[in-house]
Write an enzyme that holds these catalytic residues in place. Structure first.
Site, short mmCIF file in Angstrom:
data_model
loop_
_atom_site.label_atom_id
_atom_site.label_comp_id
_atom_site.label_asym_id
_atom_site.label_seq_id
_atom_site.Cartn_x
_atom_site.Cartn_y
_atom_site.Cartn_z
N GLY A 14 0.83 -1.20 0.00
CA GLY A 14 0.00 0.00 0.00
C GLY A 14 0.86 1.24 0.00
O GLY A 14 1.98 1.23 -0.51
N GLU A 15 0.32 2.35 0.53
CA GLU A 15 1.01 3.66 0.58
C GLU A 15 1.16 4.29 -0.80
O GLU A 15 1.82 5.31 -0.94
CB GLU A 15 2.43 3.55 1.18
CG GLU A 15 2.53 2.94 2.54
CD GLU A 15 3.98 2.88 3.06
OE1 GLU A 15 4.90 3.32 2.35
OE2 GLU A 15 4.16 2.39 4.19
N GLY A 16 0.63 3.67 -1.83
CA GLY A 16 0.90 4.09 -3.20
C GLY A 16 2.19 3.52 -3.75
O GLY A 16 2.61 3.85 -4.87
#
Lengths: 360, 360
Positions: B319-321
């Site tokens: 995640g987190e981009g």
């Protein structure tokens, strides 16, 4: 041609990188392949945390192939020479990709079918032409690609080029290919070394039509008939069914391992050279990662043989080192994750539920 | 909540980019997926040749989820807040990856389970906290995630953030997620919108064990029972089984399309938000590419539903981009190929055999 015994990347640094990944502020394993790449790069550098690669160097090995005159490519042979000029003026795909990735590009005329003083190359620096072995390699369905002496000369050229680049500070190497017709010898070499039937290795190269595909299949079949008895002797194999550019790349890739310098491999032509290099210098493949999987069927066979899993699978089939260079930012990211991310302890972030906060 | 009708990327620029690829010094199609990406980016920019993206912006949407208290994650909820601090000090994975890719990272507290003035965020600029909707979203296996008013507030926050970033000059956007437990609502939303059985969407998230997997599967089953009747109403769906962070991401992704700004999508949480955004603003997906395929099973379903093919498949699940940012250099390369490579005519390189040298 005898390479020193290849030693593996540093196992202590490898262990430290694996342990460091557990300390960084992310779930263990959550960066997937990037974690493996970071560990590999750390082991190649021999110290953890690793440092970003500061001088990645692409070397494009240009050479013509007599087989190209027999209808196996969509492009005429003169394109090889023209593309050398295009590399030198920075207009080719690999130049643009390397600029994004922070790599330098050198092109070497190993066997382009022109004089070293031909117009397109006359302005080239000696770095381009001083390793030239011959004008084009033989048409391998009919004759040997090289003489025994040329095989050694080409391998030596590749070794010397690797030494030159490492001595100038290159800390990551990429080999690229440029040569109209070069997927034909590459496919023959892969078929020979993997025991594959000709029809299973025939790809579309630069984009041949069905009639071209049939001519290429016949050429590969004929060359493979000549090459098959020689599979235990990699030098005889590249003499018979390879080319000076491929031999030079093999020397380059093996010497990179001798010099403990990591390499990102490109597509099928580099893959064929890598198989030869691994034969000549067993264990060299520990210093390589596969940048991508090309659409050429022989490339998938070569990767499986070398037990390398490609980072990218983007349907590319250009050569020039382009697929390797597209993977380079990911290798840099993998290194910088290990070098720059905060640990749980640094950032005051809790570890998994029930686990004490790491102290490292 | 009504979005304006989404207009597609520029079709004239698209056609010009396709034609330009035929003129560049490489076999047509030989850069595979990079060629498609370059054409898409050109169409989004509306002019050919395209320009390199100069201000790619990552926005990480942070929010907690009540479900996290029910044993569905390997990490405690407090990690969400701690990671906001880590993003602000530049120590998280996405910070490091964005630095390599040339992107900026902004983190927004949409629904972190802390006061806006809690120690970890007290030094945060107003950009981080001014869009906060609530402290954590509801435990969706038992209760609604949000109220109707909070759904609108969160969507509006996402729209406003997209506007803020585009107005500040962002020319490429990435949404990232941070929130312990957030793969549970994301999986429920994907299962609901794709008509999938609960067990087929349950992933390991940050790395839960088998007992955690069973708890997560039960929670997804229960939440899905509540969500299933609402699939025709995306706002009711995100109210019931989503979260404020996911609603904000949906608003952000839809508004990016309204503002004709391309987006690289990340993993399963962003994927769930993207499915909602496409429901709310049909056609928005034309402005998105999928950066990667995560190992979460629901992500593959979301990508198939959106008819998006991931650029990368690296086994990531952070995640987190992060997966989108790893793909960003490839998108930049795709653009720069169209912007900077020489044409056959420029370089004096011959086209395919039999074809006249292009004159363009």
């Amino acid at each position: 041609m005898q390479f020193p015994r290849i030693t593996p990347p540093d196992q202590q640094a490898h262990r430290e990188a694996v342990a460091r990944h557990e300390q960084l502020t992310k779930p263990p394993g959550s960066l997937g392949r990037l974690e493996e790449l970071g560990v590999w790069a750390t082991a190649c550098q021999g110290a953890c945390p690793p440092h970003p690669f500061v001088r990645p160097q692409v070397v494009v090995f240009a050479g013509d192939h007599g087989i190209a005159a027999h209808g196996v490519s969509a492009y005429p042979s003169e394109v090889t020479q023209q593309m050398v000029g295009n590399f030198l003026s920075g207009g080719a795909a690999v130049n643009v990709l390397a600029a994004v990735a922070g790599a330098s590009v050198r092109v070497v005329d190993v066997a382009v079918d022109c004089d070293a003083a031909d117009p397109a190359t006359v302005t080239a620096p000696p770095l381009v032409t001083r390793h030239k072995v011959r004008r084009g390699s033989g048409a391998i369905h009919l004759q040997d690609a090289l003489t025994d002496a040329e095989v050694i000369q080409a391998l030596d050229a590749g070794v010397t080029i690797a030494d030159e680049e490492v001595d100038r500070g290159a800390d990551l190497l990429v080999a690229g290919d440029m040569g109209i017709g070069n997927t034909t010898p590459a496919s023959v070499l892969v078929a020979a070394l993997t025991g594959t039937e000709p029809v299973a290795v025939v790809g579309r190269g630069t984009g041949i039509d069905d009639a071209g595909w049939m001519r290429k299949a016949a050429a590969i079949r004929d060359a493979l008939r000549r090459a098959r008895p020689l599979i235990a002797d990699p030098l005889a194999l590249v003499r018979t069914a390879g080319g000076a550019d491929i031999a030079a790349m093999a020397g380059f890739l093996a010497q990179a391992a001798v010099r403990r310098t990591p390499v990102i491999l490109d597509g099928v032509v580099v893959g064929a050279a890598a198989m030869l290099a691994e034969e000549l210098a067993p264990g060299a493949r520990q210093w390589w990662v596969a940048g991508h999987r090309s659409v050429e069927p022989a490339h998938t066979l070569a990767l499986a043989h070398l037990e390398l899993t490609p980072i990218l699978d983007l349907g590319m089939r250009l050569g020039e080192g382009s697929g390797a260079v597209v993977a380079l930012p990911l290798v840099q990211m993998a290194v910088r994750i290990l070098a720059e991310m905060a640990t749980f302890a640094d950032a005051g972030v809790s570890g998994p539920a029930g686990a004490p906060l790491p102290t490292g």
